[in-house]
Design a protein around this motif. Structure first.
Motif, mmCIF file in Angstrom:
data_model
loop_
_atom_site.group_PDB
_atom_site.id
_atom_site.type_symbol
_atom_site.label_atom_id
_atom_site.label_comp_id
_atom_site.label_asym_id
_atom_site.label_seq_id
_atom_site.Cartn_x
_atom_site.Cartn_y
_atom_site.Cartn_z
ATOM 1 N N THR A 149 0.947 -1.352 -0.077
ATOM 2 C CA THR A 149 -0.125 -0.001 -0.076
ATOM 3 C C THR A 149 0.932 1.421 -0.065
ATOM 4 O OG1 THR A 149 -1.813 -1.161 1.163
ATOM 5 C CG2 THR A 149 -1.778 1.336 1.258
ATOM 6 N N LYS A 150 1.970 1.166 0.973
ATOM 7 C CA LYS A 150 2.955 2.423 0.724
ATOM 8 C C LYS A 150 3.402 2.566 -0.668
ATOM 9 C CE LYS A 150 4.209 1.784 5.665
ATOM 10 N NZ LYS A 150 5.417 1.473 6.442
ATOM 11 N N ASN A 152 2.306 1.739 -3.567
ATOM 12 C CA ASN A 152 1.060 1.870 -4.564
ATOM 13 C C ASN A 152 0.717 3.490 -4.177
ATOM 14 O OD1 ASN A 152 1.425 -0.535 -5.669
ATOM 15 N ND2 ASN A 152 -0.455 -1.372 -4.637
ATOM 16 N N ASN A 153 0.723 3.939 -3.083
ATOM 17 C CA ASN A 153 0.564 5.127 -2.503
ATOM 18 C C ASN A 153 1.704 6.205 -3.271
ATOM 19 O OD1 ASN A 153 -1.938 4.699 -1.457
ATOM 20 N ND2 ASN A 153 -0.866 4.849 0.711
ATOM 21 N N VAL A 156 1.013 6.449 -7.027
ATOM 22 C CA VAL A 156 -0.299 7.270 -7.485
ATOM 23 C C VAL A 156 -0.219 8.799 -7.111
ATOM 24 C CG1 VAL A 156 -1.535 5.173 -7.968
ATOM 25 C CG2 VAL A 156 -1.756 6.539 -5.802
ATOM 26 N N SER A 157 0.707 9.178 -6.172
ATOM 27 C CA SER A 157 0.890 10.456 -5.530
ATOM 28 C C SER A 157 1.900 11.355 -6.503
ATOM 29 C CB SER A 157 1.258 10.465 -4.152
ATOM 30 O OG SER A 157 0.409 9.603 -3.361
ATOM 31 N N SER A 161 5.297 10.416 -8.072
ATOM 32 C CA SER A 161 4.712 9.476 -9.421
ATOM 33 C C SER A 161 5.758 9.583 -10.355
ATOM 34 C CB SER A 161 3.425 9.685 -9.825
ATOM 35 O OG SER A 161 3.420 11.084 -10.061
ATOM 36 N N LYS A 171 2.317 -0.446 -9.868
ATOM 37 C CA LYS A 171 1.668 -0.871 -8.751
ATOM 38 C C LYS A 171 1.670 -2.374 -8.639
ATOM 39 C CE LYS A 171 -2.345 0.975 -7.947
ATOM 40 N NZ LYS A 171 -3.799 1.397 -8.093
#
Length: 192
Positions: A149-150, A152-153, A156-157, A161, A171
């Motif tokens: 999750t970290k 993937n964040n 997308v951030s 990114s 991802k």
């Protein structure tokens, strides 16, 4: 003289901005690398837990076979159970987990079908080991998924990114959760 002084100030400001951008790039790149490293480390924990559960399932198969030698259909699922490969991918870990979950269900069902097996101390010890193993696997899986999750964040951030795109970081899929409620219900039935 003023033109020379203004040019120097512009170069100094440009150099400072460049250093800030470079520092940000290096810092964000290091953060991404650390998260990827944490994912690799936590994946090894999941791999270990699945291997241990595999061993417990094989012990359960041997115990159960002693009690129900003529019940071959139940053992087909346990025989098809494969060992978790070293440095397994998330897809391989998910496949192993699903296969083991089916084997756990088969083993519990066998205990329900054969009361003498269900009352055997060795079988109950194995059931308890499986229950503990499932909890440890669950904790390992949560650690991996938290780290994914970290990552993937970051992917997308904005602006991280940008660096993920430059580094080719994409991802990641999560390790799937077992249907723990179903296993808990079976576990409760087994301990009655």
């Amino acid at each position: 003289m003023l033109a020379l002084g203004a040019g120097v100030i512009v170069l100094i400001i440009a150099g400072i901005i460049l250093l800030i951008l470079l520092g940000w790039f290096v810092s964000t790149s290091n953060t991404i690398n650390r998260v990827k490293l944490k994912i690799e480390e936590s994946l090894s924990g999941v791999e270990i837990q699945l291997r241990q559960r595999y061993d417990v399932l094989m012990q359960g198969k041997n115990v159960a076979e002693q009690y129900a030698q003529h019940e071959q259909k139940v053992f087909e699922g346990l025989r098809g159970l494969s060992q978790v490969p070293t440095n397994a991918t998330i897809e391989q870990l998910n496949a192993a987990s699903k296969s083991q979950e089916q084997a756990v269900r088969s083993l519990f069902a066998l205990g329900e079908a054969y009361p003498e097996l269900k009352s055997a101390e060795l079988f109950n010890n194995l059931i308890n080991k499986l229950s503990e193993q499932s909890q440890q696997y669950s904790a390992s899986r949560r650690a991996v998924n938290g780290n994914i999750t970290k990552l993937n964040n970051l992917i997308v951030s904005f602006p991280s990114s940008i660096i993920c795109g430059i580094k080719g970081v994409t991802k990641m899929d999560y390790i799937h959760e077992e249907n723990l409620e179903q296993l808990k219900n079976i576990d409760l039935k087994m301990n009655l």
